[in-house]
Design an enzyme around this catalytic site. Sequence first.
Site, short mmCIF file in Angstrom:
data_model
loop_
_atom_site.label_atom_id
_atom_site.label_comp_id
_atom_site.label_asym_id
_atom_site.label_seq_id
_atom_site.Cartn_x
_atom_site.Cartn_y
_atom_site.Cartn_z
N MET A 25 0.85 -1.19 0.00
CA MET A 25 0.00 0.00 0.00
C MET A 25 0.89 1.25 0.00
O MET A 25 0.47 2.32 0.43
CB MET A 25 -0.93 -0.01 1.21
CG MET A 25 -1.90 -1.19 1.16
SD MET A 25 -3.39 -0.97 2.13
CE MET A 25 -2.70 -0.80 3.74
N GLY A 26 2.13 1.08 -0.44
CA GLY A 26 3.06 2.20 -0.47
C GLY A 26 3.63 2.49 0.91
O GLY A 26 3.62 1.63 1.78
N LEU A 28 6.71 2.81 1.56
CA LEU A 28 7.66 1.68 1.57
C LEU A 28 8.82 1.92 2.53
O LEU A 28 9.29 3.04 2.69
CB LEU A 28 8.19 1.45 0.15
CG LEU A 28 7.11 1.19 -0.92
CD1 LEU A 28 7.77 0.93 -2.27
CD2 LEU A 28 6.19 0.03 -0.53
N HIS A 29 9.27 0.84 3.13
CA HIS A 29 10.39 0.90 4.08
C HIS A 29 11.27 -0.33 3.87
O HIS A 29 11.04 -1.12 2.93
CB HIS A 29 9.86 1.00 5.52
CG HIS A 29 8.82 -0.01 5.85
ND1 HIS A 29 9.08 -1.36 5.90
CD2 HIS A 29 7.49 0.13 6.13
CE1 HIS A 29 7.97 -2.01 6.22
NE2 HIS A 29 6.99 -1.14 6.35
N HIS A 32 9.65 -3.71 3.14
CA HIS A 32 9.22 -3.92 1.75
C HIS A 32 10.43 -4.21 0.85
O HIS A 32 10.36 -5.06 -0.04
CB HIS A 32 8.50 -2.68 1.22
CG HIS A 32 7.22 -2.35 1.92
ND1 HIS A 32 7.10 -1.25 2.74
CD2 HIS A 32 6.01 -2.96 1.91
CE1 HIS A 32 5.87 -1.20 3.22
NE2 HIS A 32 5.19 -2.22 2.74
N GLN A 56 -10.04 -2.54 3.24
CA GLN A 56 -9.46 -3.16 4.43
C GLN A 56 -9.31 -2.20 5.61
O GLN A 56 -8.70 -2.54 6.61
CB GLN A 56 -8.13 -3.84 4.09
CG GLN A 56 -6.99 -2.93 3.75
CD GLN A 56 -5.80 -3.73 3.23
OE1 GLN A 56 -5.78 -4.17 2.08
NE2 GLN A 56 -4.79 -3.92 4.06
N LYS A 145 5.90 -9.97 9.46
CA LYS A 145 5.44 -9.01 10.47
C LYS A 145 3.91 -9.06 10.58
O LYS A 145 3.36 -9.04 11.67
CB LYS A 145 5.90 -7.61 10.13
CG LYS A 145 5.21 -6.69 11.05
CD LYS A 145 5.72 -5.37 11.27
CE LYS A 145 4.59 -4.51 11.74
NZ LYS A 145 3.60 -4.33 10.68
N SER A 181 7.48 -0.63 10.12
CA SER A 181 6.05 -0.53 9.80
C SER A 181 5.82 0.86 9.22
O SER A 181 6.46 1.83 9.64
CB SER A 181 5.22 -0.69 11.08
OG SER A 181 3.92 -0.18 10.87
N ARG A 183 3.47 2.60 9.87
CA ARG A 183 2.89 3.43 10.94
C ARG A 183 3.94 4.05 11.86
O ARG A 183 3.61 4.91 12.67
CB ARG A 183 1.95 2.59 11.81
CG ARG A 183 0.73 2.12 11.07
CD ARG A 183 -0.38 1.87 12.08
NE ARG A 183 -1.52 1.28 11.41
CZ ARG A 183 -1.76 -0.02 11.35
NH1 ARG A 183 -0.95 -0.86 11.95
NH2 ARG A 183 -2.80 -0.46 10.72
O1 PAF Z 1 0.22 -5.54 3.87
C1 PAF Z 1 -0.29 -4.68 3.12
O2 PAF Z 1 0.32 -3.65 2.82
C2 PAF Z 1 -1.68 -4.89 2.57
O3 PAF Z 1 -2.49 -5.54 3.51
C3 PAF Z 1 -1.71 -5.62 1.22
C4 PAF Z 1 -1.20 -7.04 1.34
C5 PAF Z 1 -0.87 -4.86 0.22
C6 PAF Z 1 -3.13 -5.69 0.69
O4 PAF Z 1 -3.68 -4.41 0.52
#
Ligand code: PAF
Length: 277
Positions: A25-26, A28-29, A32, A56, A145, A181, A183
């Site tokens: 979901m971008g 990025l760290h 990822h 979600q 994680k 994370s 967050r």
């Molecule tokens: O872990 C995430 O970033 C999201 O839950 C995912 C797997 C990209 C689905 O939207």
Amino acid sequence: MQQLTSSQQLSAFARGSDVGLVPTMGALHAGHASLVERAKQENGCVIVSIFVNPLQFNKADDLRKYPQTLVADIALLEKLNVDAVYLPQYADVYPEGNDVQQLSAGSAGDSFEGAARPGHFDGMLTVVHRLLQQVSPSHVYFGEKDAQQLCLARLMVEKLEMPVKVVGCDLIRDADGLAFSSRNVHLSDAARNDALRLHQALIRASEDFAAGERQAQNLLNTIHEVLNGGDIKIAYCAVVNDKTFAELNAEVDCGSRVIIAAEVGGVHLLDNMSLVS
Ligand code: PAF
């Protein structure tokens, strides 16, 4: 690196049969980046998707506050030599009039993170299923994680007999032990300091396990002791079977996973550790 900004561009993108998909979901760290590096080792072509999936998020505010760092994300993916980044719009993932299959995570998705965020895993599986249909990868990569997410993705692929291998990758920590994370950017210095206790608590529990402790409750008592104090509100803390996410209340064995979620300085953080002797 190709930037594919629609499902049509994704369909037209030439790729071989060994394709690794890293859904994100971008924001990025390093966590990822480690998924991408693993995907690069195992596939001829790596596609990273960036799509903040509204389905979600059970709270509109969480969706609104989700960090958006597209320019930095693209620069990182270029540096990692990703073949293509898929940046779909909502209508590319969920086209109107097209019966998108809404998935249910079932009982394994009702507990822990699913109980804390109702509907979260149904939305997560629905988008992962859509992305797998659109990208048709041979491998899809998730971090440990989000261990419950990884478990549910594996169960979905198995149940629907999808032709893709789900690869779980090690949880990646910052130098101070905090699990990476998206967050973490919301943590104040004081909250970040408190957050380090999640990792410390997991280390203490895994040391107890390695020294022979096998009772789930005793391991959890140790965790509660370490997390006591500071601005930490435990959302849940449990020992689970790593393959089913069923809670283990009595004797635990090697390979079981200790999971923690807590609000630290108002930020929802997850951490976990597999028990090894
Ligand atoms: O872990 C995430 O970033 C999201 O839950 C995912 C797997 C990209 C689905 O939207």
